[in-house]
Design a protein around this motif. Structure first.
Motif, short mmCIF file in Angstrom:
data_model
loop_
_atom_site.label_atom_id
_atom_site.label_comp_id
_atom_site.label_asym_id
_atom_site.label_seq_id
_atom_site.Cartn_x
_atom_site.Cartn_y
_atom_site.Cartn_z
N ILE A 200 -1.11 -6.60 -25.24
CA ILE A 200 -2.32 -6.22 -25.97
C ILE A 200 -3.49 -6.13 -24.99
O ILE A 200 -3.69 -7.01 -24.14
CB ILE A 200 -2.63 -7.24 -27.08
N GLY A 201 -4.24 -5.05 -25.09
CA GLY A 201 -5.38 -4.87 -24.20
C GLY A 201 -4.94 -4.34 -22.85
O GLY A 201 -3.92 -3.65 -22.73
N HIS A 202 -5.71 -4.65 -21.81
CA HIS A 202 -5.41 -4.24 -20.43
C HIS A 202 -5.17 -2.73 -20.34
O HIS A 202 -4.21 -2.27 -19.71
CB HIS A 202 -4.16 -4.98 -19.89
N GLU A 203 -6.04 -1.95 -20.95
CA GLU A 203 -5.80 -0.51 -21.01
C GLU A 203 -5.80 0.15 -19.64
O GLU A 203 -4.97 1.03 -19.36
CB GLU A 203 -6.86 0.15 -21.92
N TYR A 204 -6.71 -0.25 -18.76
CA TYR A 204 -6.78 0.37 -17.45
C TYR A 204 -5.55 0.04 -16.58
O TYR A 204 -4.93 0.95 -16.02
CB TYR A 204 -8.06 -0.04 -16.73
N LYS A 206 -2.62 -0.84 -17.62
CA LYS A 206 -1.45 -0.24 -18.26
C LYS A 206 -1.38 1.25 -17.95
O LYS A 206 -0.30 1.79 -17.72
CB LYS A 206 -1.52 -0.48 -19.78
N ARG A 207 -2.55 1.92 -17.93
CA ARG A 207 -2.57 3.33 -17.58
C ARG A 207 -2.12 3.52 -16.13
O ARG A 207 -1.36 4.45 -15.83
CB ARG A 207 -4.00 3.87 -17.76
N CYS A 227 -4.96 -13.69 -15.54
CA CYS A 227 -5.51 -12.48 -16.16
C CYS A 227 -4.42 -11.53 -16.64
O CYS A 227 -4.73 -10.50 -17.25
CB CYS A 227 -6.46 -11.76 -15.18
#
Length: 327
Positions: A200-204, A206-207, A227
């Motif tokens: 969940i989260g960590h969009e950058y 993960k991209r 983190c």
């Protein structure tokens, strides 16, 4: 007269065809193996002679010379036992039928003639198919995915007498083991214990990992403790392409050479060595060369946690030798 039969030798993961030549002539009782054999190959003398006695073959007052060709390649392991035994029986006249040139024999022999599995059988079988051989005799091993070796007639044997009878046409052997024996080697689709989808989260980051998965790039992640760097790394294999049949055979072959067990499944390997591991453990080699963590992460992920704690020598040797992402 000299009898020639085929076997498979290994040079790392790559296999090559070995012509096992046997000549028996009157003389001082002896059995000599030439062709750059190591100690494990030289010990074949005792095992083969004991197995020959099962057929009542007498090599007393006989000089037996075994040549493993090509002579410039170092030979190791007991994979040639069965081929030596078959060639000796043919030379002694115990086998009347011709041994097909496109047939290879792989396996170790026990003193009673039982054919036993040996290290490196899977890469040897894969190499036999690539070398154009049509048929291979070898002992049963539950960790060899016979159903994936298409184009190769796999004749599973338990005793050298079964090989002789089959060559003479006196008995038929199943090219495949029973479904109960085959079950441990069937490809399985297993879910990952940690899935990228569940982060969940960590969009950058993960991209960034998605781009790395698409292009097989290396990734360096930094950040404060806790983190989520390790979690992202551990879930990363779940977005990599599943292993193809060829990839599964390559990975399983490496694990067998390293003495580790790996089932037949489509998940890519994930290796997480500790920073205290030696450079040999990570890169491979040693007095008895074995694959290291880099090789065992083939087609998968090598996760170097706390990378700054690894020695400079290890990092310099690791960099550029791994084609898939690592941290």
């Amino acid at each position: 007269m000299t009898v020639k039969v085929s076997s498979i030798g290994l040079k790392g993961l790559e296999g090559y065809r070995v012509q096992v030549e046997v000549r028996i002539s009157p003389g001082t009782e002896s059995m000599t193996i030439v062709g750059l054999p190591d100690a494990s190959v030289k010990e074949s003398r005792e095992r083969v002679v004991a197995a020959l006695s099962h057929f009542g073959a007498d090599v007393t007052d006989q000089k037996v010379v075994v040549n493993l060709s090509p002579s410039e390649q170092k030979k190791n392991g007991p994979l040639f036992d069965l081929a030596i035994g078959i060639a000796a029986l043919k030379e002694l006249g115990m086998i009347e039928s011709d041994v097909p040139r496109d047939t290879a024999f792989i396996g170790a022999l026990s003193l009673d003639g039982t054919v036993e599995k040996a290290e490196g059988m899977l890469p040897a079988l894969v190499s036999a198919r690539e070398l154009g051989l049509k048929q291979v005799y070898f002992p049963y091993d539950p960790f060899i995915p016979i159903h994936m070796l298409e184009g190769l007639d796999c004749v599973v044997v338990n005793h050298i007498e079964e090989v002789v009878n089959h060559l003479e046409g006196q008995s038929s052997l199943s090219f495949f083991p029973t479904p109960e024996q085959l079950e441990p080697t069937l490809s399985k689709i297993e879910p990952y214990s940690k899935d990228f989808l569940h982060v969940i989260g960590h969009e950058y980051p993960k991209r960034a990992l998605e781009i790395a998965a698409a292009g097989e790039h290396n990734v360096l992640m930094t950040g404060p403790p806790g983190c989520g760097k390790s979690l992202l790394a551990e879930t990363f294999p779940s977005i990599l392409p599943s292993l193809t049949s060829k990839g599964q055979l390559e990975v399983m072959s490496l694990y067998q050479l390293a003495g580790e067990k790996r089932g037949v499944h489509h998940q890519v390997p994930f290796r997480h060595p500790h920073h205290s591991a030696s450079s040999v453990a990570i890169i491979g080699g040693g007095s008895s060369p074995r694959p290291g963590e880099i090789s065992l992460a083939h087609r998968g992920v090598l996760f170097l946690d706390e990378m700054a704690e690894f020695t400079k020598k290890t990092l310099e040797r690791t960099w550029g030798r791994f084609s898939c992402p690592f941290w």
